[in-house]
Design a protein around this motif. Structure first.
Motif: not given
Length: 84
Positions: A13-20
């Motif tokens: 979930t944390w990785v999905r919320k990060q910018p590209p």
């Protein structure tokens, strides 16, 4: 009452919320760490080549089977599109 989150779910979930850009950086660092780990673990590189070819063959076999049965590979590649 909500059940507690599993650590892998919290990380994903944390990785999905990060910018590209952060995702790209994490991918590069993960790849480099994997290469260093492989270099330290694998002493006979011929075995690594054979293992890579075996995994590749299994993947192609799964794709062929899925194409023959369901006429699509959408489910196999669906998780890749969720990352972007």
């Amino acid at each position: 009452m909500r059940p507690p989150k599993r650590p892998i779910h919290a990380v994903s979930t944390w990785v999905r919320k990060q910018p590209p850009k952060v995702k790209a950086f994490l991918a590069v660092v993960s790849g480099m760490a994997a290469l260093v780990l492989l270099r330290d673990i694998v002493h006979d590189h011929d075995n690594l080549f054979v293992a890579a070819e075996a995994v590749h063959s299994i993947g192609i076999s799964v794709l062929i089977y899925k194409l023959m049965k369901e006429k699509t590979c959408a489910v196999l590649f669906g998780w890749i599109t969720q990352l972007y």
